[in-house]
Design a protein around this motif. Structure first.
Motif, PDB file in Angstrom:
ATOM      1  N   ARG A  58       0.807  -1.219   0.000  1.00 36.19           N
ATOM      2  CA  ARG A  58       0.000   0.000   0.000  1.00 36.19           C
ATOM      3  C   ARG A  58       0.841   1.269   0.000  1.00 36.19           C
ATOM      4  N   CYS A  59       2.103   1.156   0.379  1.00 40.22           N
ATOM      5  CA  CYS A  59       2.988   2.331   0.306  1.00 40.22           C
ATOM      6  C   CYS A  59       4.228   2.010  -0.535  1.00 40.22           C
ATOM      7  N   SER A  60       4.074   1.140  -1.507  1.00 44.68           N
ATOM      8  CA  SER A  60       5.213   0.710  -2.319  1.00 44.68           C
ATOM      9  C   SER A  60       5.773   1.844  -3.160  1.00 44.68           C
ATOM     10  N   LEU A  61       4.908   2.735  -3.663  1.00 43.07           N
ATOM     11  CA  LEU A  61       5.398   3.848  -4.465  1.00 43.07           C
ATOM     12  C   LEU A  61       6.288   4.760  -3.632  1.00 43.07           C
ATOM     13  N   GLU A  62       5.859   5.049  -2.399  1.00 47.76           N
ATOM     14  CA  GLU A  62       6.641   5.925  -1.528  1.00 47.76           C
ATOM     15  C   GLU A  62       7.974   5.288  -1.147  1.00 47.76           C
ATOM     16  N   THR A  63       7.973   3.997  -0.852  1.00 46.11           N
ATOM     17  CA  THR A  63       9.232   3.347  -0.502  1.00 46.11           C
ATOM     18  C   THR A  63      10.186   3.339  -1.693  1.00 46.11           C
ATOM     19  N   TYR A  64       9.641   3.191  -2.895  1.00 41.70           N
ATOM     20  CA  TYR A  64      10.521   3.180  -4.064  1.00 41.70           C
ATOM     21  C   TYR A  64      11.175   4.536  -4.269  1.00 41.70           C
ATOM     22  N   VAL A  65      10.412   5.622  -4.107  1.00 41.61           N
ATOM     23  CA  VAL A  65      10.951   6.953  -4.349  1.00 41.61           C
ATOM     24  C   VAL A  65      11.848   7.409  -3.201  1.00 41.61           C
ATOM     25  N   LEU A  66      11.396   7.227  -1.968  1.00 39.98           N
ATOM     26  CA  LEU A  66      12.134   7.747  -0.819  1.00 39.98           C
ATOM     27  C   LEU A  66      13.422   6.978  -0.544  1.00 39.98           C
ATOM     28  N   GLN A  67      13.518   5.749  -1.028  1.00 41.72           N
ATOM     29  CA  GLN A  67      14.749   4.988  -0.780  1.00 41.72           C
ATOM     30  C   GLN A  67      15.969   5.689  -1.363  1.00 41.72           C
ATOM     31  N   TYR A  68      15.776   6.514  -2.390  1.00 45.81           N
ATOM     32  CA  TYR A  68      16.894   7.198  -3.038  1.00 45.81           C
ATOM     33  C   TYR A  68      17.661   8.094  -2.070  1.00 45.81           C
ATOM     34  N   HIS A  69      16.971   8.626  -1.043  1.00 47.04           N
ATOM     35  CA  HIS A  69      17.580   9.661  -0.217  1.00 47.04           C
ATOM     36  C   HIS A  69      17.582   9.374   1.283  1.00 47.04           C
ATOM     37  N   ILE A  70      16.675   8.546   1.800  1.00 42.91           N
ATOM     38  CA  ILE A  70      16.634   8.362   3.256  1.00 42.91           C
ATOM     39  C   ILE A  70      16.907   6.913   3.664  1.00 42.91           C
ATOM     40  N   TRP A  71      17.236   6.076   2.722  1.00 38.80           N
ATOM     41  CA  TRP A  71      17.648   4.708   3.035  1.00 38.80           C
ATOM     42  C   TRP A  71      18.970   4.410   2.339  1.00 38.80           C
ATOM     43  N   LEU A  72      19.006   4.708   1.061  1.00 35.80           N
ATOM     44  CA  LEU A  72      20.262   4.721   0.324  1.00 35.80           C
ATOM     45  C   LEU A  72      20.833   6.129   0.401  1.00 35.80           C
ATOM     46  N   ALA A  73      21.973   6.348  -0.210  1.00 35.47           N
ATOM     47  CA  ALA A  73      22.631   7.660  -0.121  1.00 35.47           C
ATOM     48  C   ALA A  73      23.302   7.974  -1.444  1.00 35.47           C
ATOM     49  N   GLY A  74      23.672   9.249  -1.616  1.00 41.97           N
ATOM     50  CA  GLY A  74      24.330   9.642  -2.854  1.00 41.97           C
ATOM     51  C   GLY A  74      23.460   9.377  -4.055  1.00 41.97           C
ATOM     52  N   ASP A  75      22.145   9.712  -3.934  1.00 41.99           N
ATOM     53  CA  ASP A  75      21.184   9.462  -5.008  1.00 41.99           C
ATOM     54  C   ASP A  75      21.174   7.988  -5.392  1.00 41.99           C
ATOM     55  N   ALA A  76      21.082   7.146  -4.363  1.00 43.86           N
ATOM     56  CA  ALA A  76      20.958   5.689  -4.497  1.00 43.86           C
ATOM     57  C   ALA A  76      22.260   5.020  -4.934  1.00 43.86           C
ATOM     58  N   LYS A  77      23.390   5.719  -4.875  1.00 43.12           N
ATOM     59  CA  LYS A  77      24.669   5.114  -5.229  1.00 43.12           C
ATOM     60  C   LYS A  77      25.348   4.442  -4.036  1.00 43.12           C
ATOM     61  N   GLY A  78      24.905   4.756  -2.817  1.00 44.20           N
ATOM     62  CA  GLY A  78      25.533   4.188  -1.629  1.00 44.20           C
ATOM     63  C   GLY A  78      24.514   3.939  -0.543  1.00 44.20           C
ATOM     64  N   VAL A  87      17.744   0.501  12.451  1.00 40.61           N
ATOM     65  CA  VAL A  87      17.112   1.753  12.872  1.00 40.61           C
ATOM     66  C   VAL A  87      16.652   2.562  11.659  1.00 40.61           C
ATOM     67  N   LEU A  88      17.536   2.720  10.688  1.00 37.03           N
ATOM     68  CA  LEU A  88      17.197   3.518   9.515  1.00 37.03           C
ATOM     69  C   LEU A  88      16.138   2.843   8.655  1.00 37.03           C
ATOM     70  N   THR A  89      16.114   1.507   8.635  1.00 42.29           N
ATOM     71  CA  THR A  89      15.090   0.795   7.874  1.00 42.29           C
ATOM     72  C   THR A  89      13.712   1.007   8.487  1.00 42.29           C
ATOM     73  N   VAL A  90      13.627   0.888   9.813  1.00 38.34           N
ATOM     74  CA  VAL A  90      12.342   1.113  10.490  1.00 38.34           C
ATOM     75  C   VAL A  90      11.878   2.551  10.257  1.00 38.34           C
ATOM     76  N   LEU A  91      12.792   3.500  10.386  1.00 39.06           N
ATOM     77  CA  LEU A  91      12.447   4.901  10.167  1.00 39.06           C
ATOM     78  C   LEU A  91      12.008   5.131   8.722  1.00 39.06           C
ATOM     79  N   PHE A  92      12.711   4.530   7.797  1.00 38.53           N
ATOM     80  CA  PHE A  92      12.378   4.668   6.371  1.00 38.53           C
ATOM     81  C   PHE A  92      10.982   4.139   6.068  1.00 38.53           C
ATOM     82  N   LEU A  93      10.634   2.982   6.606  1.00 38.05           N
ATOM     83  CA  LEU A  93       9.314   2.404   6.353  1.00 38.05           C
ATOM     84  C   LEU A  93       8.219   3.235   7.018  1.00 38.05           C
TER      85      LEU A  93
END
Length: 833
Positions: free
Chosen positions: A704-724, A739-745
Motif C-alpha cells: 500500500r505504500c510501495s510507491l513511496e518506498t521506491y521513491v524515498l529509498q533514493y535519499h533516506i535509506w540509500l545515499a548519494g542518489d541511491a549510489k551508496g 534503525v534507519l530501515t524502520v524509520l524509512f518504512l
C-alpha cells in the motif's frame, strides 16, 4: 562520545578521513584478480570513481603534476588511463620498451587536460623547486587571462612521492638524514599554518585557486617478493623509520599526507605486482581516485546529480527553492498545524482542516528530511558491496516475517467473486497489495545489497517490475470498464497520487522528474490506458472492438517510443518551453524494457470483466464470450490444467533465460517473454481457494505504500542518489541499518497517507476526504497518523454552512485548481532551474 562522533565533529567534510583512513570492502585475495581491490571505503563517505568527463570538468586548463619515482608514476598513468586508456596503454608500452625512458620526465595530453610526471626519485630537483614556487602564488586569483599574459599558472594538483625507497636502496649510511632534509625542504610549502595563502582544502576558498599539494608516504613493499638485491637494502626497519618521521612531521604541521595509500596495501599481498614493489592496476586506480576526490569533489558538488562523491565535499549550499521548502516544512506548517489543532474554531475559516494541515506538514517535513539526509554531511554515506549471502539472508528474513503475518482476507472487500460467496476470486485487492509488497521488499533488498551486479538477480527484479506494470494495466482497465468513469477527477486523482512526491523532490534535491523513473513510467502507462479506453468508450461493450483498440494502441505506442526523432522533438519542446531536461535515451530504454506487459494486463482485465458479466446472467453474444462461458462451466478442470501448464512454464522460462550471459541480451528479449512468467505466477497464486483466501498482511501493508518506498529509498535509506548507503556514524552498522530501515518504512507509510489526503483535498476542492485508491482500481481506507476534527467543530461548521464545499462545487473548479498548480510548477521550473 563515541570515536565516530568525535571524528564527525572534527572532520565534518571527511577530508581527513579520505586522506588518512579507509579499508577494502571487496574480498582481499592472496593473488590479485581483475575483480579485486575495486571498492575502497573511507570512513563515513563515498569515494567517487572519476572518469574522463569528471577530470575535464575539474581541471579544464590546469595541469596535474606528479613528482617522484616509479611508485608515483603508477598514479600518473592511472589518471592518464582514466582520460584515454588506449593512448595511455600505448605510452606505457613505449616507456617499457626503451629502458632509459623509465627515469625520464613524461607528459600526457588528452581531452584538454595536461598531465606531467617529473622523475625526481630524491625529491630535490630544480623542476620541483620551480613548481613549488609557482604553488605559493595561489593566493591570488588565477585565470586563463594570466596564461595569455605570459604568467605561469600553478598546477591544479601536485602529488609528491616520498623518496624513501631510493634513499633506502641507494643512500649511504646517512640516508635517514638526507631523507629528512628532502622532506623538510617541501614541508613549508605544504604547512598551511606557515603558508596561509595555500588553501587548506579544495573548497576552502572559492574566490582563490583551489590548487592542492599532497605528499604520498613511502611505499611499503611486499618484502617476501623483492629481488635479492632489493631485499638486502630495502628493509622494514628503514622504511618504517622514514614513515615514522613523516608521521611526526604530519603531527607537528598541517601538511596533507596520503596515509590511505599505505592502508591500501597493508597486509595485502594480492595488492602487489610480482616485483613486490609496485601495486596492481586496480590499487593504482583507487590511489588516483583518492587524489582526484580530494581535489575535485567540491567542484563536482556544483555540477549535476548524482552527488555520489561525498568525501571532502561540502555540498551545494541550499538555494532559494530549498530555503523556501525548509522554512515552510520545518517552521510555518508545523506552527499552523498546532494553531489549527489547539484553536480549531478560530482558524477554521482561514486554514484547511486539521487532517489536510497535518498532511501538508508531514509531506514537507519529509522533503526536509530527504534534503538533510542526502544533501548535507549530517548523515554518513558508505559504498555498497554485493555479497550473495546478504541478499539471500535478507530475502529469507522478510519471507519468515511474511509467513508469520498470514491472515484471512477481509470478505467485505472482495473484488471479484467466482462462484462462491466465500471465494475471493483471482487478483482480489488483498492479493494484489501482497503481490506489490513482496515484490517491493525484494527490490529494496536488491538495491541495498547492490544486486544489480549479478545477472540472475537482475533478471528476477526485471520480472518483478514487469509484474507491477501488469497489475497497472489490469487495475486501471478493470476500473474503467466497471465504473465507466473517465472524468477529469479520476485522471487528476491518479496522476496526483502518483506524482506529488516525484514532482516536488527535484526542487528539494536538485534532481529531475525522470530520475525517479517509476512514477513517470506508471503515469505514462496510465495515460496510454486512459486514452486507449476513452476513445470510442461507447463501443467498449464489444470485446472485438476493445482488442482491436489495444492492438492499435500497442503499435502506436511502440512507434512513438522507438522511432528516432519523435521523443527527441518532444524533449526539445519541453526544454525550450518549460526548461525541462529529459534524458531521451534513458527514457526510451526504460519504456522498452516492459513495452508490452501492460497490454497483457489490459487484456486480462477485459477477460475478467466479461467473465463477471456472463456470471451475472448476460447472454453470450460472440464466439469469444461463448468460449468464456464454457470455461466458466468447467472452471475447476480449466484451473487444474492451467496450474499444471504454469508449473511447467515457470521453471522452463527461467531455464531458457539462463542462457543469457549479458544484460543486453536479456533486456532485448524481456519485453516479448516476460508475460510468460507473470501469468504463470498469477495462475499458481490463484490455483486453490486456500491460496486465494489468505494473504500476508505485512506484504499487503508494504504494497500500500510501495510507491513511496521506491521513491524515498533514493535519499533516506540509500545515499548519494541511491549510489551508496546511509549511516548515522554512531553505532554498529548493522544496528544503524535496522534503525534507519524502520524509520524509512514509517516515513514512507506517513507520506503515503499524506499524499492520499492531499490528493483528495485538491481533487474534491475541500470536500470531506474520501477513501482514495492506493492501487489501480482497488479502493482502500485512508491510513492517516492524525486525529480527525472533533464532532463539535464539524456540527458547528455544518450549521453555519461553512463545513467544506459540496462535491459538485469542488469538481466544477477542479480545472482551475489544476491550472494554478501547473502554472506554479512551470514558474518554479523556469526560474529555479
Amino acid at each position: 562520545m563515541s570515536p565516530t562522533s568525535r571524528d564527525h565533529i572534527s572532520d565534518p567534510f571527511k577530508c581527513s578521513a579520505l586522506l588518512n583512513k579507509g579499508h577494502w570492502l571487496d574480498p582481499s585475495p592472496r593473488w590479485a584478480s581483475p575483480t579485486s581491490f575495486k571498492n575502497w571505503q573511507p570512513p563515513g563517505c563515498m569515494l567517487r570513481e572519476y572518469k574522463r568527463k569528471d577530470i575535464q570538468a575539474c581541471f579544464q586548463s590546469k595541469r596535474l603534476v606528479f613528482v617522484g619515482d616509479s611508485t608515483t608514476r603508477q598514479v600518473f598513468w592511472a589518471v592518464a588511463q582514466k582520460l584515454d586508456r588506449e593512448k595511455a596503454d600505448a605510452g606505457i608500452a613505449d616507456m617499457l620498451r626503451v629502458r632509459d625512458h623509465r627515469h625520464m620526465d613524461l607528459e600526457f595530453y588528452a581531452e584538454g587536460v595536461m598531465l606531467q610526471f617529473v622523475w625526481d626519485a630524491w625529491l630535490n630537483g630544480t623542476r620541483l623547486g620551480e613548481e613549488l614556487k609557482d604553488f605559493t602564488a595561489v593566493g591570488r586569483k588565477e585565470s586563463v587571462e594570466d596564461a595569455k599574459k605570459g604568467l605561469k599558472q600553478s598546477a591544479g594538483l601536485i602529488l609528491l612521492g616520498a623518496p624513501g625507497l631510493w634513499y633506502a636502496r641507494h643512500g649511504e649510511e646517512n640516508y635517514h638524514k638526507d631523507f629528512r632534509d628532502a622532506i623538510d625542504a617541501v614541508i613549508p610549502y605544504m604547512d598551511h599554518s606557515l603558508n596561509p595563502s595555500s588553501p587548506r582544502s579544495a573548497f576552502a576558498s572559492r574566490e582563490y585557486s583551489p590548487n592542492l599539494l599532497l605528499l604520498a608516504p613511502v611505499q611499503v613493499p611486499w618484502y617476501q617478493d623483492l629481488s635479492p638485491s632489493r631485499e638486502e637494502t630495502i628493509t622494514p626497519e628503514k622504511v618504517d623509520q622514514m614513515n615514522d618521521y613523516l608521521q611526526q612531521v604530519s603531527a607537528n604541521s598541517k601538511a596533507d599526507i596520503l596515509w590511505s595509500y599505505s592502508l591500501m596495501t597493508w597486509n595485502q599481498p594480492g595488492a602487489y605486482e610480482e616485483s613486490g614493489l609496485h601495486v596492481v592496476s586496480n590499487v593504482a586506480h583507487r590511489k588516483a581516485d583518492v587524489l582526484l576526490n580530494s581535489r575535485c569533489n567540491s567542484d563536482a558538488s556544483m555540477k549535476h546529480y548524482p552527488f555520489d562523491g561525498t568525501c571532502c565535499n561540502n555540498y551545494v549550499q541550499a538555494g532559494f527553492a530549498q530555503d523556501v521548502i525548509i522554512f515552510v516544512g520545518m517552521i510555518l506548517l508545523p506552527a499552523l498545524f498546532l494553531l489549527r489543532r489547539k484553536q480549531p474554531r478560530r482558524f477554521s475559516r482561514l486554514l484547511p482542516s486539521i487532517e489536510v494541515t497535518g498532511a501538508l506538514s508531514v509531506f514537507t517535513l519529509v522533503l526536509c528530511y530527504c534534503f538533510y539526509a542526502d544533501r548535507t554531511q549530517i548523515f554518513e554515506k558508505a559504498h555498497r558491496q554485493f555479497r550473495s549471502q546478504e541478499f539471500v539472508y535478507g530475502v529469507a528474513a522478510v519471507a519468515v516475517l511474511s509467513l508469520l503475518s498470514i491472515r484471512k482476507n477481509d470478505q467485505t472487500n472482495i473484488a471479484i467473486k467466482e462462484g462462491s460467496s466465500t471465494d475471493p476470486g483471482s487478483l482480489a485487492r488483498e492479493q494484489t497489495e501482497e503481490w506489490k509488497g513482496w515484490m517491493q521488499a525484494i527490490i529494496l533488498i536488491y538495491h541495498y545489497t547492490h544486486g544489480s551486479q549479478h545477472l540472475w538477480i537482475y533478471m528476477i527484479v526485471r520480472l518483478l517490475i514487469a509484474s507491477y506494470l501488469f497489475m497497472t494495466g489490469f487495475g486501471h482497465t478493470n476500473y474503467f470498464l466497471r465504473k465507466d468513469d473517465y472524468s477529469l477527477g479520476r485522471v487528476a486523482s491518479v496522476l496526483l497520487r502518483l506524482n506529488l512526491l516525484s514532482c516536488l523532490l527535484p526542487y528539494t534535491m536538485r534532481t529531475d522528474y525522470v530520475f525517479y523513473y517509476f512514477a513517470p513510467l506508471v503515469s505514462f502507462w496510465f495515460v496510454i490506458i486512459y486514452i486507449t479506453l476513452r476513445i470510442g468508450r461507447g463501443l467498449n461493450s464489444n470485446i472485438y472492438f476493445l482488442i482491436a483498440k489495444i492492438l492499435l494502441s500497442m503499435g502506436l505506442t511502440t512507434a512513438f517510443t522507438m522511432i528516432p526523432g519523435i521523443l527527441e522533438s518532444l524533449a526539445f519542446v519541453l526544454l525550450k518551453s518549460c526548461n525541462i531536461s529529459w534524458d531521451v535515451t534513458e527514457w526510451r530504454f526504460r519504456v522498452f524494457l516492459d513495452m508490452y506487459i501492460v497490454y497483457v494486463g489490459m487484456i486480462m482485465a477485459i477477460l475478467f470483466d466479461y467473465t463477471r458479466k456472463l456470471r451475472a446472467g448476460r447472454t453470450p453474444a460472440t464466439y469469444l464470450e461463448i468460449i468464456i462461458q464454457f470455461t466458466n462451466r468447467y472452471q475447476g478442470l480449466w484451473r487444474t490444467g492451467l496450474t499444471i501448464v504454469a508449473a511447467i512454464l515457470l521453471p522452463l522460462f527461467w531455464k531458457i533465460n539462463s542462457v543469457h550471459t549479458k544484460k543486453e541480451d536479456y533486456n532485448f528479449w524481456n519485453p516479448y517473454l516476460s508475460f510468460i512468467s507473470v501469468l504463470s505466477f498469477m495462475v499458481l497464486r490463484n490455483s486453490h481457494r486456500l491460496l486465494r483466501t489468505y494473504h500476508s498482511t505485512l506484504f499487503a501493508w508494504l504494497g500500500r505504500c510501495s510507491l513511496e518506498t521506491y521513491v524515498l529509498q533514493y535519499h533516506i535509506w540509500l545515499a548519494g542518489d541511491a549510489k551508496g548507503l546511509l549511516g548515522l556514524g554512531l553505532f554498529d552498522p548493522k544496528i544503524e541499518m535496522v534503525v534507519l530501515t524502520v524509520l524509512f518504512l514509517w516515513v514512507s507509510w506517513g507520506v503515503s497517507g499524506a499524499t492520499q489526503m492531499l490528493t483528495s483535498w485538491i481533487v474534491d476542492g475541500g470536500t470531506e476526504a474520501r477513501g482514495s485508491r492506493n492501487g489501480p482500481g482497488s479502493p482502500v481506507e485512508l491510513r492517516l497518523p492524525y486525529r480527525r476534527e472533533n464532532d463539535e467543530e464539524r456540527e458547528e461548521g455544518k450549521a453555519k454552512g461553512t463545513w467544506r464545499a459540496q462535491k459538485g462545487d469542488g469538481y466544477q473548479s477542479l480545472p482551475l485548481r489544476l491550472g494554478v498548480i501547473g502554472l506554479g510548477l512551470w514558474i518554479a521550473n523556469v526560474t529555479y532551474r
